[in-house]
Design a protein around this motif. Sequence first.
Motif: not given
Ligand code: COA
Length: 388
Positions: A80, A82, A87-90, A92-93, A116-117, A119-121, A123
Motif C-alpha cells: 500500500v 501513496i 498524502r494527508g488528504a484521504g 489511502a482511506s 507499517s502504521t 493507526n491508519f489501518y 481507522h
Molecule cells: C500510510 C499512507 C498509506 C497513508 O496515506 P494517506 O493518503 O496520507 O492517508 P489518509 O489521508 O487517508 O489518512 C487517514 C488517517 O490515517 C492516519 N494516518 C495516515 N498516515 C499515517 C501515518 N503515516 N502514521 C500514522 N497515522 C497515519 C491519520 O490518522 C489519518 O487521519 P487524519 O488525517 O484525519 O488524522 C501513506 O502515508 C504512505 O504511503 N506511506 C508510506 C508507505 C506506507 O507506509 N504504506 C503502508 C504499508 S503497510
Amino acid sequence: MVSAGGMEYGPVQPEEVQPLWALLDQALNISLVPGWNDHVGPDRFRVLRRGGKLAGGMGIVPMGQWFGGSSVPTGAVTSVGIAPEFRGAGAASMLMKSSLDEIHEEGWPLSTLFPSTLNFYRHAGYERAGVKVVYEMPTTAIDVGSRELDIVEVDDSSHEDIYITYNARAQSTSGNLDRPPVLWEPILGFGGRQVYSYLITGPDGPEGYVIFQQSRSAAHIRVRDVALLTQNAALKLLRFFADHRSTIDSISWNGAPNDLMVHALGEQEAKMTKSRDWVMRIVDVEGALAARGYPAGYEGELHIRVEDNLLPWNTGDYVLEVAFGRGKVRRGGRGDLRTGVRGLAALYSGHVAPVELRAMGAMDGDDATIAAATLMFASPSPWMSDQF
Ligand SMILES: CC(C)(COP(=O)(O)OP(=O)(O)OC[C@H]1O[C@@H](n2cnc3c(N)ncnc32)[C@H](O)[C@@H]1OP(=O)(O)O)[C@@H](O)C(=O)NCCC(=O)NCCS
C-alpha cells in the motif's frame, strides 16, 4: 471504477504499471522479495488517481487463513503506498474503503496485512490479530537432539510432500496462511542464491521439512521455511543444525509463539530477535463466523452485537450457534457480547482473550458471556511465518 471527491479508484492501466512500481518503491522504501510487485502481477493491483494523476496503489492477493482447522478466504493486502505529495488528504482511506468493498464483492470474509502504521489501518477497521516472530540461536547452544528419524535432501519432485506437511501444520495451528503459488514460489527458490531443501521422515511418512540458505559472509543459516509436526522431527532438525557447528555459527527461522524447536532446548538460548503483529479485518461478519472451525466437542450459543462504522452491512446483532466443530450464524438475538469490528477480529483469531479485550475497552459483556466466548474461540496463539 469508483469516483468520489476528485479521486478515482480502479484497475491499473498498462501504461501505469511501471510508474506504479516506481511510486510504490519510493513510498515503501523496502522490497521484501526483489520484483515482488511484478511477481504478484499488475492485475492484482488497484490504483488511486487524483485529478487524473496516479496518486497511489495497492495489491490484493486471494489467500486462505487457517482458523479452527478451516481455511477461511482472505484478501491479503500488499504494497500500500501513496505518493508523498498526495498524502494527508484521504487518498489511502479511499483506496482501502474501495478495496474492502471489492473484497466483500469477491466473497472473501477476511482481509489481512502487515501494517507499517497501526493507526491508519485501525481507522479502516483492522486490528492486531497474530504475530510473526523470528528466532535466532548459536549452533553451539543446541543441547538436545536425536538421530532417530531420517533427513534427506530433496529436489523439485518432492514439492508435494512439502505442501502436505506444511498444510498439516497450518491446519493444526491458528492464523497460518493457506499459501497460494505466489507465496510458495519465492520460498522454493525463485531467483536468488542456492536453496537447500530437506525432508524429515518417520515410519509413517514426512514429519517435517526445512528449506534454507547459507550466508558465507556471516556463517549463518537463514531458514526460508520450516514445518515440524512432531517433537521427534524437532529433535532431528536440531541435531542436523548442530552438525553444522564447525562452519556455521548461528541459525535463524520464523517460528511459532510456542515453537517446537525452542521448546525442545534444554536452556533458553534461542532468542526472539523480531516480533511483528499482523492485522486482520472482518469484512463480512456472518460469512467469517460461519467459515471458521470451532473446538470439537464444544456446544454453545453466543449472542453478539457488532458495530462497524465503515462497512455498514456488518453492524447488527448475530446469534452464533456452535456444535460439532462448526458454527451456524443468524441475525438477531440479545446482543450479550458487544464489540466493534476490531475487537471481533482479535477475538476471531484468538490473539486476545475476551477477558483482556473487555479490560482494553474493546468488548463488553457479563462474566458468563465472556467465559462462553473464551471457550468458543479457544485456539493456539495465532501466527504466520510469511510476510507479504
Ligand atoms: C500510510 C499512507 C498509506 C497513508 O496515506 P494517506 O493518503 O496520507 O492517508 P489518509 O489521508 O487517508 O489518512 C487517514 C488517517 O490515517 C492516519 N494516518 C495516515 N498516515 C499515517 C501515518 N503515516 N502514521 C500514522 N497515522 C497515519 C491519520 O490518522 C489519518 O487521519 P487524519 O488525517 O484525519 O488524522 C501513506 O502515508 C504512505 O504511503 N506511506 C508510506 C508507505 C506506507 O507506509 N504504506 C503502508 C504499508 S503497510
